[in-house]
Design a protein around this motif. Structure first.
Motif, short mmCIF file in Angstrom:
data_model
loop_
_atom_site.label_atom_id
_atom_site.label_comp_id
_atom_site.label_asym_id
_atom_site.label_seq_id
_atom_site.Cartn_x
_atom_site.Cartn_y
_atom_site.Cartn_z
N LEU C 92 -15.80 46.88 -1.56
CA LEU C 92 -17.71 47.42 -2.15
C LEU C 92 -18.00 46.04 -3.00
O LEU C 92 -18.60 45.56 -3.09
CB LEU C 92 -17.06 48.77 -3.50
CG LEU C 92 -18.57 49.04 -3.78
CD1 LEU C 92 -19.73 49.43 -2.11
CD2 LEU C 92 -18.67 50.14 -4.60
N TYR C 93 -16.51 45.59 -3.90
CA TYR C 93 -16.53 44.54 -4.81
C TYR C 93 -17.49 43.66 -3.66
O TYR C 93 -17.33 41.98 -4.03
CB TYR C 93 -15.00 44.51 -4.97
CG TYR C 93 -15.12 42.90 -6.32
CD1 TYR C 93 -15.67 42.63 -6.57
CD2 TYR C 93 -14.01 41.88 -5.40
CE1 TYR C 93 -15.95 41.97 -8.23
CE2 TYR C 93 -14.18 41.04 -6.53
CZ TYR C 93 -14.03 40.78 -7.81
OH TYR C 93 -14.34 39.38 -8.70
N GLN C 94 -16.46 42.88 -2.19
CA GLN C 94 -16.88 41.76 -1.33
C GLN C 94 -18.54 42.55 -1.07
O GLN C 94 -18.36 40.75 -1.22
CB GLN C 94 -15.63 42.14 -0.26
CG GLN C 94 -16.21 41.29 0.58
CD GLN C 94 -15.55 39.73 -0.26
OE1 GLN C 94 -14.98 39.46 -1.49
NE2 GLN C 94 -15.48 38.14 0.65
N TYR C 95 -18.51 43.26 -0.83
CA TYR C 95 -20.73 43.99 -0.82
C TYR C 95 -20.73 42.92 -1.17
O TYR C 95 -22.08 42.51 -0.77
CB TYR C 95 -19.83 45.19 0.26
CG TYR C 95 -21.57 45.60 0.24
CD1 TYR C 95 -22.01 45.18 1.87
CD2 TYR C 95 -21.94 46.08 -0.42
CE1 TYR C 95 -23.89 45.43 1.54
CE2 TYR C 95 -23.17 46.79 -0.38
CZ TYR C 95 -24.40 46.34 0.70
OH TYR C 95 -25.43 46.99 0.45
N LEU C 96 -20.98 42.96 -2.08
CA LEU C 96 -22.06 43.16 -3.64
C LEU C 96 -21.80 41.59 -4.01
O LEU C 96 -22.45 41.21 -4.46
CB LEU C 96 -21.38 43.64 -4.75
CG LEU C 96 -21.80 45.52 -4.70
CD1 LEU C 96 -21.30 46.25 -5.95
CD2 LEU C 96 -23.09 45.65 -4.52
N SER C 102 -27.21 40.48 -3.64
CA SER C 102 -26.88 40.23 -4.91
C SER C 102 -27.68 39.54 -5.33
O SER C 102 -28.54 39.45 -4.03
CB SER C 102 -26.05 38.88 -4.97
OG SER C 102 -25.45 37.79 -3.46
N GLY C 103 -27.56 38.75 -6.32
CA GLY C 103 -29.03 38.01 -6.24
C GLY C 103 -29.99 38.59 -6.94
O GLY C 103 -30.50 40.02 -7.35
N ASP C 104 -31.21 38.31 -5.73
CA ASP C 104 -32.63 38.53 -5.94
C ASP C 104 -32.03 40.21 -4.69
O ASP C 104 -33.25 40.82 -4.49
CB ASP C 104 -33.52 38.28 -5.37
CG ASP C 104 -33.76 36.95 -5.91
OD1 ASP C 104 -33.87 36.92 -7.13
OD2 ASP C 104 -34.71 35.62 -5.43
#
Lengths: 223, 180, 291
Positions: C92-96, C102-104
């Protein structure tokens, strides 16, 4: 002696049907590894429960030494791990058990998924099982912070930032979990309360539901 | 839901009188496995929990308090600091002792904790009872030797005491040995 | 343990309920219809299950003995640490971190994709409603699950590699290992092995020095207390870490930042000599926290 005590209780409470419902039933061939070795995949549910029991016990014992307070939390964890006899083992059980529960639960979920056991009439049990999965992840998340070391602190900061990025509700969720404006004393006590009281209570209720449904519906039939 | 009970294991022959049936054997093995698992998981935790009981109690160290030459017949109050390690918490307790020399020149130190309900007694602090220890809480009184005169059930405790190179060292608290 | 012979036994319910009978219960299959192959849960089957349990427990205990649970240094908000969640959150951490999560696009990432993924996992029985149970006969459900599994493995793996690379690039050693090394080093030297921040009680250095008497006589004790722990004024224990002898003499003579008055004259009035005060300052400068 034991027989007499049992009979005495049974006369008053009629416990025989209750425990027979729980423990005395036939297990079909297709889940029995003695007949088909591949049936070992059916043992992961039981192992998840076994590790969960170890988690609950070791967690109870750890709270004999642990203090959820930013000044003493680290010192108490370090003390119980290095100074108390068997502390390394008991904390190790809780730490590694947390990972093992996730592994076992994952395997159990995969077994249920790929054998299609979640299909009618067992839909509700799948949903309850998934809720147990989420609660377990929640327990892992809240338990991670408790030793109050650098790893815990920074991982929790990241987690709370992720929670913050949820639209609309994000800041509220973050502040609820954080308890204040920074990750600090109030966050730690909150995570402790969630980890030790709220989430386990929900977990136990869900587990009872899970087991009642299993006994009510029986194991899914052979493929 | 238990009509499954009707199933009967065909291989199951009624056992002889004294022999153990297969079922009994399995039950005992199951009991053994259960006990083994319970013990394997719980024993480390129990040992962990009872650890404080099994700790060796230290003899308690002696702390340098005052020069021997300063001690007189009149009890004098001295305070000294005891370093305590309470699990992960290190602290310093400030303790007080009333030290005096008796007629034979023997030095002893009384703990000022009243044996009635644990208040702190003072020397000669009640005008109506001169030269006595007096506890302000419930009026307990003690002699110079710590002998209980009123209210308190037992004499004041004494500190373990040793003298080295002209200095008085105090150790742990023990029941009064001065009162005959 | 009713197992077979006693077939007349029935579960008897209390019959005074007024609740109406429903449509009926979908009775689960009765495994007694496979004669000879099913066996009793207790003791036969549970014993097999617990054989596995015993093996798992032994392996688990060996792990806890061999590998102590990691503990890093105490949380320090100003430490430079590469944050790392527990391994089961890595995917999940990597996916985000992905550009489209991420970002916009963070709303899409957090709610959109993970919401849909976890939501459909939760509601799988209501999405995959066919009667067929074998996974190879329901290709959509199975391939979706396989795809997500592969994605999770891939994401976890790349998160781990990324972390390793960052650690290598910044030359950091995992703190739990540092902590253990430090503890082992201190143990060899006979020092306390703890890494916890301890609020140390600072002892008075050289308590028997005549300066202690001067300290009392000069009136220092009214503000700094007889045990030097401080009252109206600050604690003087460990003051030598902060000021040297010259500083202390200057403070005695001229006062300190408007908080402490010049005490030199009143000390002389109390009967101390200049030499006593000089010695007092020297003694105070020797008050250091720990040697």
């Amino acid at each position: 002696m034991f027989k007499n005590v049992y009979n005495w209780i049974d006369e008053r409470l009629d416990v025989t049907p209750i425990w027979r419902d729980v423990a005395d039933h036939e297990v079909p061939e297709h889940v029995n590894p003695a007949h088909h070795f591949s049936a070992f995949v059916y043992c992961f549910g039981g192992l998840t429960f076994f590790i969960t029991v170890i988690q609950i016990l070791s967690g109870m014992f750890l709270t004999m030494y642990y203090v959820p307070d930013i000044i003493n939390a680290y010192a108490s964890v370090e003390y119980l791990q290095t100074k108390v006899a068997f502390g390394q083992i008991v904390r190790g059980m809780h730490h590694w058990g947390a990972s093992l529960v996730i592994v076992m639960m994952f395997l159990h979920t995969m077994r249920v998924f790929f054998t299609g056991s979640y299909k009618a009439p067992r839909e509700m049990n799948w949903v309850v099982g998934m809720l147990i999965f989420f609660i377990m992840l929640g327990l892992g998340l809240t338990g991670y912070l408790l030793p109050w070391d650098n790893k815990a602190y920074f991982a929790t900061k990241v987690t709370l930032e992720i929670a913050n990025s949820v639209p609309w509700l994000g800041p509220i969720i973050k502040e609820f979990l954080q308890g204040g404006t920074i990750v600090g004393a109030e966050t730690l006590t909150r995570f402790f309360a969630l980890h030790v009281f709220f989430l386990p209570a929900v977990l136990l209720i869900l587990l009872v539901g899970h087991f009642i449904m299993i006994r009510r519906q029986g194991i899914s039939g052979p493929l | 839901m238990s009509n499954q009970n009707e199933h009967h294991e065909p291989s199951h022959k009624p056992p002889g009188r004294k022999e153990m049936s297969r079922r009994q054997f399995l039950t005992y093995t199951l009991g053994g496995a259960t006990a083994y698992m319970a013990a394997g998981a719980v024993l480390p935790m129990v040992r962990f929990a009872v650890d404080p009981i099994l700790h060796k109690k230290g003899e308690g160290e002696f702390i340098k308090v005052v020069e021997e030459s300063k001690i007189t017949d009149e009890p004098q109050e001295f305070s000294f600091e005891l370093k305590q390690q309470d699990g992960w918490y290190a602290s310093t307790a400030t303790l007080t002792a009333w030290i005096r020399k008796d007629e034979q020149g023997k030095i002893y130190a009384l703990s000022p904790i009243c044996k009635h309900l644990g208040c702190t007694v003072g020397w000669n602090n009640d005008k109506s009872f001169p030269d006595e220890y007096h506890c302000p809480c419930h009026g307990a009184r003690y002699t110079k030797e710590g002998k209980n005169l009123a209210v308190a059930p037992k004499p004041l405790d004494t500190y373990k005491l040793k003298i080295e190179n002209g200095w008085i060292y105090l150790g742990g608290v023990e029941p009064n040995t001065e009162v005959k | 343990m009713a197992h077979g012979n006693n077939s007349k036994e029935k579960v008897v319910y209390v019959g005074d309920s007024r609740v109406r009978k429903g449509n009926g219960f979908i009775t689960p299959p009765d495994y007694t219809s496979y004669p000879g192959k099913s066996e009793a849960f207790i003791p036969n089957f549970l014993l097999k299950e617990w054989m596995v349990g015993v093996v798992v427990l032994v392996g688990f205990l060996v792990l806890t003995i061999a590998e102590p649970a990691p503990l890093w240094f105490p949380a320090n908000p100003s430490a430079s640490i590469i944050p790392m969640p527990d391994w089961y959150f890595l995917f999940l951490y990597q996916y985000l971190k992905l550009p489209y999560a991420s970002g916009d696009y963070v709303v899409l990432g957090v709610i959109g994709v993970s919401g849909v993924a976890f939501g459909s996992l939760l509601l799988a029985p209501f999405l995959d409603t066919g009667k067929e149970r074998r996974f190879y006969r329901r290709p959509i459900a199975s391939s979706l699950m396989l795809l997500s599994l592969i994605a999770c493995v891939y994401l976890t793996n790349s998160a781990w590699h990324h972390y390793k690379e960052e650690m290598a690039a910044s030359g950091q050693i995992p703190e739990n290992i540092q902590r253990e090394e430090k503890a082992a080093e201190n143990k060899a030297k006979g020092l306390p092995t703890t890494s916890a921040n301890q609020q140390k009680e600072i002892a008075i250095v050289d308590k028997e020095d005549p300066a202690m008497e001067s300290y009392k006589k000069a009136g220092c004790i009214t503000c700094h207390a007889a045990d030097m722990k401080g009252a109206a004024g600050p604690s003087l224990r460990g003051v030598g870490d902060k000021h040297n002898k010259e500083d202390i003499l200057k403070i005695i003579k001229e006062g300190y930042e408007g908080k402490m008055p010049a005490m030199y004259d009143s000390a002389i009035a109390a009967g101390l000599t200049d030499k006593d005060i000089d010695h007092l300052a020297e003694w105070l400068s020797k008050q250091k926290a720990e040697q």
